[in-house]
Design an enzyme around this catalytic site. Structure first.
Site, PDB file in Angstrom:
ATOM      1  N   ASP A 123       6.878   0.344  -6.251  1.00 45.33           N
ATOM      2  CA  ASP A 123       7.097   0.890  -7.587  1.00 45.33           C
ATOM      3  C   ASP A 123       5.846   0.645  -8.423  1.00 45.33           C
ATOM      4  O   ASP A 123       5.149  -0.358  -8.225  1.00 45.33           O
ATOM      5  CB  ASP A 123       8.303   0.234  -8.257  1.00 45.33           C
ATOM      6  CG  ASP A 123       9.630   0.712  -7.680  1.00 45.33           C
ATOM      7  OD1 ASP A 123       9.688   1.834  -7.148  1.00 45.33           O
ATOM      8  OD2 ASP A 123      10.611  -0.041  -7.782  1.00 45.33           O
ATOM      9  N   ASP A 141      11.899   7.916  -7.082  1.00 39.97           N
ATOM     10  CA  ASP A 141      12.987   7.578  -8.010  1.00 39.97           C
ATOM     11  C   ASP A 141      13.148   8.659  -9.077  1.00 39.97           C
ATOM     12  O   ASP A 141      14.265   9.030  -9.441  1.00 39.97           O
ATOM     13  CB  ASP A 141      12.721   6.240  -8.691  1.00 39.97           C
ATOM     14  CG  ASP A 141      12.644   5.078  -7.734  1.00 39.97           C
ATOM     15  OD1 ASP A 141      13.274   5.137  -6.661  1.00 39.97           O
ATOM     16  OD2 ASP A 141      11.933   4.097  -8.057  1.00 39.97           O
TER      17      ASP A 141
END
Length: 170
Positions: A123, A141
């Site tokens: 991330d 995401d």
């Protein structure tokens, strides 16, 4: 069911490929250029910050001991398979649902590759206000969230039927 894949939602599978490639290229760039927790400020409310997510959305189950990696792998494979079957059964003209399903599949596969390759998801998109940070996320995401949003929106929108089909029923 459409008679060929070209007439079905599978025609939209290019979106899966596009999301997957963008997600994987961005994560490879982060891994090649950032140390863990390294951060670069891009805007007053946005950084690139490399973090590892061992869980699901918002680090759900990140400290569960490792079994969650396989659970999330099975969920990604299961949902991707189910959505692909649904794509095959619906018309290519159902653009909103086709786009939604392919965004979700592309995102799920992008994060699946991370889990299988690294044991975690990379991330790096870090939005914040003052000292409060939204949990970091990635392109996969984002695609999953946009796809889910489109599915919800589609459930509230009724398409009008072409050329008087409604009148013929009444």
């Amino acid at each position: 069911m459409p008679s060929s894949w070209k007439e079905s939602g599978l025609r939209w599978y290019w979106v899966v490929v596009l999301v997957f490639i963008a997600d994987q290229l961005s994560k490879q760039w982060i891994l090649a250029n950032f140390d863990l927790y390294e951060s670069i400020k891009l805007l007053p409310v946005f950084n690139f910050t490399y973090v590892r997510n061992y869980g699901a959305a918002f680090s759900f189950l990140s400290d569960a001991g490792g079994w969650q990696r396989w659970l999330f792998t099975m969920v990604a494979v299961g949902f991707s398979t189910l959505l692909t079957v649904w794509l095959r059964k619906q018309s290519s003209g159902m653009w909103r649902l086709n786009l939604a399903y392919t965004l979700v599949i592309g995102g799920a596969l992008g994060n699946l590759i991370d889990r299988l390759q690294h044991g975690f998801v990379v991330d790096f998109l870090d939005f914040y206000w003052n000292m409060s940070h939204f949990p970091a996320f990635n392109i996969a995401d984002s695609a999953i969230c946009i796809g889910a949003g489109l599915i919800i929106i589609d459930s509230f929108i009724t398409e009008s039927k072409p050329n008087g089909e409604d009148a013929a029923k009444g």
